[in-house]
Design a protein around this motif. Sequence first.
Motif, mmCIF file in Angstrom:
data_model
loop_
_atom_site.group_PDB
_atom_site.id
_atom_site.type_symbol
_atom_site.label_atom_id
_atom_site.label_comp_id
_atom_site.label_asym_id
_atom_site.label_seq_id
_atom_site.Cartn_x
_atom_site.Cartn_y
_atom_site.Cartn_z
ATOM 1 N N MET A 131 0.789 -1.518 0.005
ATOM 2 C CA MET A 131 -0.003 0.002 0.451
ATOM 3 C C MET A 131 0.786 1.365 0.159
ATOM 4 O O MET A 131 0.664 2.307 -0.796
ATOM 5 N N ALA A 132 2.098 1.151 0.517
ATOM 6 C CA ALA A 132 3.181 1.946 0.626
ATOM 7 C C ALA A 132 3.909 2.530 -0.680
ATOM 8 O O ALA A 132 4.917 2.849 -0.592
ATOM 9 N N TRP A 133 4.006 1.633 -1.378
ATOM 10 C CA TRP A 133 4.409 1.600 -3.006
ATOM 11 C C TRP A 133 3.894 2.326 -3.907
ATOM 12 O O TRP A 133 2.783 2.763 -3.985
ATOM 13 N N PRO A 134 5.065 3.719 -4.142
ATOM 14 C CA PRO A 134 4.950 4.544 -5.013
ATOM 15 C C PRO A 134 4.241 4.562 -6.298
ATOM 16 O O PRO A 134 4.836 3.767 -6.869
ATOM 17 N N ILE A 135 3.528 5.079 -6.644
ATOM 18 C CA ILE A 135 3.299 4.495 -8.193
ATOM 19 C C ILE A 135 3.330 6.046 -8.957
ATOM 20 O O ILE A 135 4.148 5.528 -9.876
ATOM 21 N N ILE A 136 2.857 7.555 -8.064
ATOM 22 C CA ILE A 136 4.096 8.080 -8.955
ATOM 23 C C ILE A 136 4.432 8.841 -7.655
ATOM 24 O O ILE A 136 4.047 9.372 -7.110
ATOM 25 N N GLN A 137 5.959 9.508 -7.612
ATOM 26 C CA GLN A 137 6.789 9.766 -7.298
ATOM 27 C C GLN A 137 7.227 10.980 -7.767
ATOM 28 O O GLN A 137 8.172 10.895 -8.401
ATOM 29 N N THR A 138 7.502 12.391 -7.114
ATOM 30 C CA THR A 138 8.381 13.306 -7.346
ATOM 31 C C THR A 138 8.622 14.169 -5.906
ATOM 32 O O THR A 138 9.300 13.758 -5.576
ATOM 33 N N THR A 139 9.771 14.949 -6.614
ATOM 34 C CA THR A 139 10.701 16.055 -5.262
ATOM 35 C C THR A 139 9.370 16.186 -4.394
ATOM 36 O O THR A 139 9.830 16.403 -3.230
ATOM 37 N N ASP A 140 8.209 16.345 -4.565
ATOM 38 C CA ASP A 140 7.614 17.349 -3.697
ATOM 39 C C ASP A 140 6.270 16.524 -4.282
ATOM 40 O O ASP A 140 5.017 17.668 -3.347
ATOM 41 N N PHE A 141 6.032 15.335 -4.557
ATOM 42 C CA PHE A 141 4.828 14.915 -4.657
ATOM 43 C C PHE A 141 4.748 13.304 -4.981
ATOM 44 O O PHE A 141 5.653 13.051 -5.399
ATOM 45 N N ARG A 142 3.854 12.692 -4.221
ATOM 46 C CA ARG A 142 4.075 11.353 -4.178
ATOM 47 C C ARG A 142 2.209 10.518 -3.598
ATOM 48 O O ARG A 142 1.910 11.150 -3.001
ATOM 49 N N ILE A 143 2.680 9.903 -4.547
ATOM 50 C CA ILE A 143 0.852 9.057 -4.773
ATOM 51 C C ILE A 143 0.939 7.800 -4.864
ATOM 52 O O ILE A 143 1.577 7.206 -5.302
ATOM 53 N N SER A 144 0.345 6.847 -2.987
ATOM 54 C CA SER A 144 0.515 5.282 -2.798
ATOM 55 C C SER A 144 -0.645 4.475 -3.247
ATOM 56 O O SER A 144 -1.530 5.583 -4.088
ATOM 57 N N ALA A 145 0.063 3.424 -3.503
ATOM 58 C CA ALA A 145 -0.459 2.346 -3.849
ATOM 59 C C ALA A 145 -2.371 2.961 -3.288
ATOM 60 O O ALA A 145 -3.582 2.504 -3.334
ATOM 61 N N GLY A 146 -1.738 2.794 -1.825
ATOM 62 C CA GLY A 146 -2.876 2.961 -0.943
ATOM 63 C C GLY A 146 -3.829 3.766 -1.298
ATOM 64 O O GLY A 146 -5.279 3.629 -1.217
ATOM 65 N N SER A 147 -3.289 5.257 -1.512
ATOM 66 C CA SER A 147 -3.876 6.909 -1.809
ATOM 67 C C SER A 147 -4.710 6.667 -2.852
ATOM 68 O O SER A 147 -5.758 7.282 -2.925
ATOM 69 N N LEU A 148 -4.267 5.833 -3.560
ATOM 70 C CA LEU A 148 -4.699 5.105 -5.122
ATOM 71 C C LEU A 148 -6.128 4.472 -4.284
ATOM 72 O O LEU A 148 -7.830 4.846 -5.513
ATOM 73 N N ALA A 149 -6.276 3.234 -4.034
ATOM 74 C CA ALA A 149 -7.649 2.337 -3.664
ATOM 75 C C ALA A 149 -7.967 2.858 -2.834
ATOM 76 O O ALA A 149 -8.967 3.660 -2.774
ATOM 77 N N ALA A 150 -7.906 3.900 -2.011
ATOM 78 C CA ALA A 150 -8.859 4.672 -1.497
ATOM 79 C C ALA A 150 -9.573 6.031 -2.010
ATOM 80 O O ALA A 150 -10.792 5.953 -1.681
ATOM 81 N N LEU A 151 -8.773 6.255 -2.815
ATOM 82 C CA LEU A 151 -9.875 7.291 -3.989
ATOM 83 C C LEU A 151 -10.744 6.533 -4.864
ATOM 84 O O LEU A 151 -11.585 7.316 -4.416
ATOM 85 N N VAL A 152 -9.892 5.427 -5.483
ATOM 86 C CA VAL A 152 -11.137 5.239 -6.050
ATOM 87 C C VAL A 152 -12.475 4.613 -5.250
ATOM 88 O O VAL A 152 -13.065 4.466 -5.753
ATOM 89 N N VAL A 153 -12.187 3.937 -3.935
ATOM 90 C CA VAL A 153 -13.350 3.480 -2.933
ATOM 91 C C VAL A 153 -13.905 4.757 -2.995
ATOM 92 O O VAL A 153 -15.686 4.904 -3.062
ATOM 93 N N LEU A 154 -13.630 5.313 -2.180
ATOM 94 C CA LEU A 154 -14.457 7.005 -1.806
ATOM 95 C C LEU A 154 -14.807 7.479 -2.951
ATOM 96 O O LEU A 154 -15.999 8.362 -2.338
ATOM 97 N N VAL A 155 -14.147 7.929 -4.206
ATOM 98 C CA VAL A 155 -14.973 7.975 -4.862
ATOM 99 C C VAL A 155 -16.329 7.164 -5.666
ATOM 100 O O VAL A 155 -17.698 7.958 -6.295
ATOM 101 N N LEU A 156 -16.130 6.017 -5.423
ATOM 102 C CA LEU A 156 -17.301 4.889 -6.142
ATOM 103 C C LEU A 156 -18.561 5.036 -4.698
ATOM 104 O O LEU A 156 -19.738 5.403 -5.334
#
Length: 295
Positions: A15-40
């Motif tokens: 879940m902590a594995w970064p899908i998108i990561q830059t110097t000042d931005f990071r989206i992990s697999a857990g964040s993406l999963a939570a985003l999909v569930v909450l949007v649905l």
Amino acid sequence: MNTLENTWTWLQGAMAWPIIQTTDFRISAGSLAALVVLVLLLFWASKRLQRWLSEGPVLRNRLDPGARMAVAAVVRYTVLLVGLLAIVQTVGIDLTTFNVMAGAIGIGVGFGLQNVVSNFIAGLIIMFERPVKIGDRIVVGGVAGNVVDIGARSTTVLDNDNIAVIVPNSKFITEDVINWKYNDDNVRFHVPVSVAYGTDAQLVKRVLLEVAHADPDVLDEPEPNVWLQAFGDDGVAFELMVWSATMVDRKGKLISQLNYAIYERFNAEGIEFPFPQRDLHIKGGVLGIRQVPAG
């Protein structure tokens, strides 16, 4: 026990594995999963809220069905907008990082989705100004039927053949719209009738009015009327005008049942329908007539 702990540790790492990561931005697999569930869940809840507002007891006794649908739709879109912003912030996505991307997407939307945006804005105008409402009988762009649903992008019209026609909302703003029920349900119908020359005009008027008053779908007030429209080449043209509140959706049926009754009464009264007549003038010469033997 060790197996469960190892599984949990592996799941946390995944879940902590970064899908998108830059110097000042990071989206992990857990964040993406939570985003999909909450949007649905947000879309599901907003749909239920819209249905509850349009069909529930809160607005049922205060607004007509069209107004309830409009209020429910506006509330749903507001909840979706606010909810999406809250969800994005909750899962830890910083919207300020997407400023440049949002600008590029906005340009793309402006050029590529012009029709979608125009239909959406037209839908909001329809919901607030209400030139058409749920249950109205309309004619727009060659489509005639009853409005059964007004959405954000399109309006569903059900014709007399029980066929649903999806009409883009922009048509209701840019084209002429005929609304048969804009003021009330009373609509006047015109039934043209022609009779042969030599027929008593007052008899024709009396018979047509009797036919109109005998029809249960014709209103007594406003009362029916008969006009003598024209003296045609083949006969005298009359027009029976009747009002109805129950046959607005079935114009053809009302005119048909009136025509059946007129045909039967005319035959009973000896009123003749016209047929094409032409006068033949011979300026000179001799016209010979010869009888041909039968057989």
